[in-house]
Design an enzyme around this catalytic site. Structure first.
Site, PDB file in Angstrom:
ATOM      1  CD  GLU A  81      -2.833  -1.327   2.286  1.00 54.47           C
ATOM      2  OE1 GLU A  81      -3.955  -0.831   2.265  1.00 54.47           O
ATOM      3  OE2 GLU A  81      -2.382  -1.931   3.264  1.00 54.47           O
TER       4      GLU A  81
ATOM      5  CD  GLU B 284      -3.638  -5.854   3.980  1.00 56.44           C
ATOM      6  OE1 GLU B 284      -3.773  -6.638   3.003  1.00 56.44           O
ATOM      7  OE2 GLU B 284      -2.978  -4.811   3.904  1.00 56.44           O
TER       8      GLU B 284
HETATM    9  C1  3HC Z   1      -2.580  -1.576   7.266  1.00 55.30           C
HETATM   10  C2  3HC Z   1      -2.328  -2.818   6.499  1.00 55.30           C
HETATM   11  O1  3HC Z   1      -3.267  -2.902   5.475  1.00 55.30           O
HETATM   12  C3  3HC Z   1      -2.419  -4.001   7.403  1.00 55.30           C
HETATM   13  C4  3HC Z   1      -1.302  -4.940   7.183  1.00 55.30           C
HETATM   14  O2  3HC Z   1      -0.312  -4.672   6.531  1.00 55.30           O
HETATM   15  S1  3HC Z   1      -1.501  -6.417   7.961  1.00 55.30           S
HETATM   16  C5  3HC Z   1      -0.062  -7.284   7.542  1.00 55.30           C
HETATM   17  C6  3HC Z   1      -0.104  -7.835   6.153  1.00 55.30           C
HETATM   18  N1  3HC Z   1       1.046  -8.658   5.929  1.00 55.30           N
HETATM   19  C7  3HC Z   1       0.994  -9.984   6.064  1.00 55.30           C
HETATM   20  O3  3HC Z   1      -0.039 -10.592   6.336  1.00 55.30           O
HETATM   21  C8  3HC Z   1       2.289 -10.686   5.835  1.00 55.30           C
HETATM   22  C9  3HC Z   1       2.436 -11.738   6.908  1.00 55.30           C
HETATM   23  N2  3HC Z   1       3.717 -12.390   6.766  1.00 55.30           N
HETATM   24  C10 3HC Z   1       3.908 -13.378   5.889  1.00 55.30           C
HETATM   25  O4  3HC Z   1       3.063 -13.769   5.094  1.00 55.30           O
HETATM   26  C11 3HC Z   1       5.242 -14.050   5.929  1.00 55.30           C
HETATM   27  O5  3HC Z   1       5.740 -13.884   7.238  1.00 55.30           O
HETATM   28  C12 3HC Z   1       6.274 -13.451   4.917  1.00 55.30           C
HETATM   29  C13 3HC Z   1       5.832 -13.831   3.492  1.00 55.30           C
HETATM   30  C14 3HC Z   1       6.385 -11.952   5.049  1.00 55.30           C
HETATM   31  C15 3HC Z   1       7.667 -14.053   5.197  1.00 55.30           C
HETATM   32  O6  3HC Z   1       7.530 -15.457   5.241  1.00 55.30           O
HETATM   33  P1  3HC Z   1       8.773 -16.383   5.698  1.00 55.30           P
HETATM   34  O7  3HC Z   1       9.979 -15.950   4.952  1.00 55.30           O
HETATM   35  O8  3HC Z   1       8.309 -17.780   5.576  1.00 55.30           O
HETATM   36  O9  3HC Z   1       9.066 -16.042   7.205  1.00 55.30           O
HETATM   37  P2  3HC Z   1       8.095 -16.130   8.499  1.00 55.30           P
HETATM   38  O10 3HC Z   1       8.645 -17.164   9.416  1.00 55.30           O
HETATM   39  O11 3HC Z   1       6.658 -16.216   8.125  1.00 55.30           O
HETATM   40  O12 3HC Z   1       8.329 -14.665   9.113  1.00 55.30           O
HETATM   41  C16 3HC Z   1       9.622 -14.290   9.607  1.00 55.30           C
HETATM   42  C17 3HC Z   1       9.419 -13.479  10.865  1.00 55.30           C
HETATM   43  O13 3HC Z   1       8.813 -12.231  10.476  1.00 55.30           O
HETATM   44  C18 3HC Z   1       7.684 -11.984  11.279  1.00 55.30           C
HETATM   45  N3  3HC Z   1       6.710 -11.260  10.469  1.00 55.30           N
HETATM   46  C19 3HC Z   1       6.321 -11.537   9.215  1.00 55.30           C
HETATM   47  N4  3HC Z   1       5.438 -10.610   8.800  1.00 55.30           N
HETATM   48  C20 3HC Z   1       5.279  -9.745   9.834  1.00 55.30           C
HETATM   49  C21 3HC Z   1       4.518  -8.566  10.030  1.00 55.30           C
HETATM   50  N5  3HC Z   1       3.746  -8.057   9.058  1.00 55.30           N
HETATM   51  N6  3HC Z   1       4.610  -7.959  11.226  1.00 55.30           N
HETATM   52  C22 3HC Z   1       5.416  -8.420  12.193  1.00 55.30           C
HETATM   53  N7  3HC Z   1       6.170  -9.506  12.057  1.00 55.30           N
HETATM   54  C23 3HC Z   1       6.097 -10.162  10.904  1.00 55.30           C
HETATM   55  C24 3HC Z   1       7.179 -13.379  11.678  1.00 55.30           C
HETATM   56  O14 3HC Z   1       6.380 -13.321  12.844  1.00 55.30           O
HETATM   57  C25 3HC Z   1       8.484 -14.110  11.896  1.00 55.30           C
HETATM   58  O15 3HC Z   1       8.956 -13.710  13.169  1.00 55.30           O
HETATM   59  P3  3HC Z   1       9.814 -14.735  14.056  1.00 55.30           P
HETATM   60  O16 3HC Z   1      11.048 -15.024  13.256  1.00 55.30           O
HETATM   61  O17 3HC Z   1      10.046 -13.987  15.303  1.00 55.30           O
HETATM   62  O18 3HC Z   1       8.940 -15.953  14.219  1.00 55.30           O
END
Ligand code: 3HC
Length: 807
Positions: free
Chosen positions: A232, A252
């Site tokens: 975004e 999300e």
């Molecule tokens: C206002 C907005 O519209 C609202 C948002 O943005 S909501 C957030 C949207 N983003 C997401 O849903 C992404 C969620 N994350 C993912 O899908 C996956 O973590 C990823 C594709 C980024 C990386 O995947 P991968 O490489 O397999 O690593 P993964 O083990 O999942 O994550 C690594 C670390 O990053 C952290 N992390 C990943 N995304 C995060 C996030 N958005 N916030 C905080 N921590 C996050 C995980 O908790 C993990 O922490 P840890 O090592 O302490 O356990």
């Protein structure tokens, strides 16, 4: 390496490169950071003292008023003098829930960990000479100094706009990633504290006012990933440049919220409505290549729309759906942290070749999952007919993917070439792991294990896919107990994401780590569990179908039971599930359960009667439902006569009449016994932490993800209610419903079920566990003395009196 937070470098060409750096995924954390927030919201200001506070992770034995030590990532807060000085000694861990939304110390510009010993002057508000009101919000996962990305972006961007030497801006992320989106830890924190003020209005203030409407052009340089708020942010920029493989998406919905930084408006304008809907509703990311084809550039959303979205976004963050989904997000990631396995510096071995014994449904599914991830497979069967059948099933699994467009024909051929059928053990010499997947017969499994012990190298991992049998019995005829491990896949193995890794007390940590690594390579979620009948998932869920049979024998319509459970969010009800699995599985495990869980099983003859009438569920098209090609399963009214016979034999109708139940009562009678068994599983330490059971229930049983998993859901109802309900049911219908001692204790003490049992003192980095630590038992189990959160006044009082005398 870029500085933590947000940094800017201005080149001689007038281009400012603004870099987000917040490992591991450059999450967009809001400004106020919890560790650094000290303020007195509870009391009015009476006196003001200037206090020197030392933050010191290493000073030990030194006189200090407030010491913060950091073993690894985890800060502990202690107040008082050090006992080693011989003065009044006390070390109270301080847990506070609410941080002031603003004010306090701004510690946001740096990284906490590298700082070993820093001094800070802080203004404290003090009510009376001997009473200090401190508020420290403190969180295990608190990357305290990283909580500055959003604020850092605003400040840095504003500076770039102001500076005359900056002509254009490039926005990027450090360490090969743009950003994983808004910091999900903050959602979890909001769920815990209710502090919605932690959500910044980024969409308008930063994305529109500063970036989009800024007088200087902004270009997003995307690499690795730009997800959620990350993407975004880039859509507020005037152009986006990306490496070809970057992952772009708005996932999300998987967290129960909508894109909150204006993505719902900008993405449709960029990629078209239908693609945007697909990306958002299915949380489907696209590659940068596809994004470029679709035109993911130059987009504007109106101010009003964004405000409305922002409002809705905030409402959704507080919804129970979001709470459940955010919990599942963290719980899933916690499964890979297994104390004394993943944290002792072991290196996983490279598993390149695996032998799968048994080419039935499970064996062929497991082999499919392995070859899909480039692991070579030897598929062993007893004769060539079975072998050909197994190989055909693998090919059919892959063909299914080709038909769906998820795999090309070429890739399928290459993948299939990784599997080789064999009829003996002569080629087992160079396999790294064997997975036995034959029928559940103890003597057969024992023979196989003694054979493979001889055929393989002494380093080879010997795994069994048994779903029920004790691993010690499986490996009884070998001398390799340290290499024996359970690799319990769920059917269909190449589709279902859960991998239950079962360890015995003898399984070596290296073997467990190796299997966890293989699990990840083949894109499963490995959950390490203990060895007991049914392990974590089948054991917890054995009362699920038994409760359904009990209801049937009490005269409750079985199709209504299925409908109630289906509307609760399970993919299907217990009777349809039994049809799907075939009755053979139920017959095989029935005796095991009756022996292992004596006194709390319900035995009915319903399935035997069904089988006697020529039914075997979906397998032969006839079960509780009728299965016809091309149409949905239809309830079969003719099973009513079979059920009547079962009712007659069970003879449990109270007063000889069918019971009348509400849908809610049906739900409770099915799920509360499951929760009860989960309590026993927690009590016995079968799982590392309660949230592992949440993940196992979601991924293994289809428990609705948005309800946060079984234990999370049970805690949302409360142990006291579940206990009272089960006690009533036990009185009416017998010991099947009798509450377990664990549930009883939690109910009496008003504690959540998810509290960590003492066995898990090693695991302290999950928000789940951290929250539990706010209770008496949790704190005790985590080795922290002192009262729970609500009782913080005592240590503060104690601290303040000594503190005043010190002054
Ligand atoms: C206002 C907005 O519209 C609202 C948002 O943005 S909501 C957030 C949207 N983003 C997401 O849903 C992404 C969620 N994350 C993912 O899908 C996956 O973590 C990823 C594709 C980024 C990386 O995947 P991968 O490489 O397999 O690593 P993964 O083990 O999942 O994550 C690594 C670390 O990053 C952290 N992390 C990943 N995304 C995060 C996030 N958005 N916030 C905080 N921590 C996050 C995980 O908790 C993990 O922490 P840890 O090592 O302490 O356990």
């Amino acid at each position: 390496m870029a500085k933590f937070g947000v940094s800017m470098e201005v080149g001689s060409d007038g281009v400012a490169v603004i870099t987000i750096s917040n490992p591991p995924v450059n999450a967009l954390a809001p400004a106020s950071n919890r560790l650094g927030s000290f303020s007195p919201p509870l009391h009015r200001l009476f006196l003001r003292y200037r206090i020197l506070i030392w933050f010191s992770p290493i000073v030990s034995g030194a006189l200090c008023l407030l010491r913060i030590s950091v073993p690894g990532m985890r800060p502990y807060v202690y107040a008082g003098f050090d006992s080693r000085l011989g003065r009044i000694g006390f070390h109270y861990p301080i847990f506070f829930r609410n941080a002031a939304p603003s004010g306090g110390v701004d510690l946001s510009s740096g990284c906490f960990l590298p700082i070993l010993d820093i001094g800070l002057e802080v203004l404290f508000d003090v009510r009376m000479p001997c009473f200090v009101v401190l508020e420290v919000l403190f969180d295990v996962r608190m990357y305290s100094f990283r909580g500055a990305v959003v604020d850092g972006l605003k400040k840095t961007y504003t500076e770039a706009m102001r500076r005359d030497d900056v002509k254009a801006i490039v926005l990027t992320g450090a360490s090969g990633k743009f950003s994983g989106g808004f910091d999900i830890n903050v959602f979890e924190e909001i769920h815990r504290t209710g502090q919605l003020s932690r959500l910044p209005d980024v969409s308008v203030e930063l994305v529109v006012d500063i970036i989009e409407e800024g007088k200087k052009p902004s270009v997003a340089a995307i690499q690795g990933l730009a997800l959620g708020g990350g993407l975004e942010l880039t859509m507020g920029c005037h152009a986006r440049i990306s490496t070809p493989n970057a992952q772009l998406g708005l996932p999300e919905l998987t967290l129960g919220v909508i894109p909150g930084f204006g993505g719902t408006q900008r993405l449709p304008r960029l990629v078209g409505l239908s693609k945007a809907i697909e990306m958002m509703l299915l949380s489907k990311s696209i590659s940068a290549k596809e994004g470029n084809k679709l035109g993911l550039i130059d987009a504007i959303a109106s101010h009003e729309e964004l405000l409305r979205e922002a409002k809705l976004f905030k409402e959704l963050v507080l919804s129970s759906t979001s709470k459940g989904l955010v919990h599942v997000f963290f719980a899933q990631r916690a499964t890979s942290k297994v104390p004394k396995i993943s944290d002792i510096g072991l290196k996983p071995k490279n598993v390149k070749k695996v032998a799968v014994i048994g080419g039935g449904l499970m064996g062929s599914g497991i082999a499919t999952a392995l070859i899909q991830s480039n692991i070579s497979v030897l598929l062993k069967e007893v004769d060539s007919t079975y072998l050909q059948r197994g190989l055909k099933m693998i090919a059919a699994n892959l063909e299914g993917l080709v038909k769906k467009g998820a795999m090309t024909q070429d890739k399928m051929n290459k993948t299939l070439s990784l599997v080789k059928g064999v009829l003996d053990y002569s080629e087992f010499r160079d396999v790294d792991m064997v997975i036995e997947a034959v029928i559940e017969k103890v003597p057969l499994k024992q023979t196989i294990f003694s054979d493979i012990e001889k055929a393989c190298t002494p380093q080879c991992i010997l795994a069994t896919n048994t779903s029920t049998i004790d691993l010690n019995i499986v490996g009884a005829k070998t001398r390799s107990q340290d290499r024996i491990v359970g690799a319990h896949f769920f059917s269909p193995a190449h589709v279902m994401p859960l991998l239950e890794i079962v360890r015995t007390e003898k399984t070596s940590p290296q073997v467990i780590l190796d299997l966890m690594t293989v699990g990840k390579v083949i894109r499963k979620v490995p959950v390490v569990v203990g060895n007991c009948t049914g392990f974590a998932v089948n054991r917890t869920f054995f009362p699920y179908s038994q409760a359904a049979h009990l209801l049937a024998n009490l005269g409750v319509d079985i199709f209504r039971v299925d409908r109630v459970i289906n509307s609760f969010g399970m993919p299907m009800g217990p009777f349809q599930l039994q049809d799907l699995a075939g009755y053979g599985v139920a017959f095989a495990v029935k005796k095991e359960y009756a022996v292992a869980f004596r006194g709390r099983t319900f035995e009915s003859e319903l399935l035997e009667l069904m089988a006697e009438s020529g039914r075997n569920g979906k397998n032969n098209g006839k079960g509780f439902y009728i299965y016809e090609k091309g149409s949905k399963p239809r309830p079969d009214p003719s099973v009513r006569s079979i059920i009547e016979e079962s009712i007659r034999r069970a003879n449990i109708l109270p007063g000889g009449k069918p019971v009348t139940l509400t849908d809610q009562e049906i739900l409770e009678m099915i799920f509360f016994p499951v929760v009860n068994e989960a309590c026993r599983v927690l009590d016995e330490g079968v799982v590392v932490r309660a949230s592992d059971l949440d993940i196992a229930s979601v991924l293994g049983m289809g428990f609705p993800r948005y309800r946060g998993g079984l234990v999370f859901w049970a805690d949302s109802i409360g142990a006291a209610y579940i206990h009272a309900s089960l006690s009533r049911l036990a009185e009416a219908y017998g010991s099947f419903f009798k509450p377990s001692p664990y549930l009883e204790e939690r109910a009496k003490k008003g504690m959540p079920l998810r509290d960590p049992p003492c066995a898990v003192t090693w695991f302290e980095s999950s928000p789940v566990v951290e929250e539990a630590a706010h209770t008496d038992t949790g704190a005790r189990c985590l080795g922290r003395r002192g009262p729970p959160l609500e009782g913080f006044i005592r240590p503060v009082w104690h601290f303040s009196s000594i503190f005043v005398s010190y002054l």
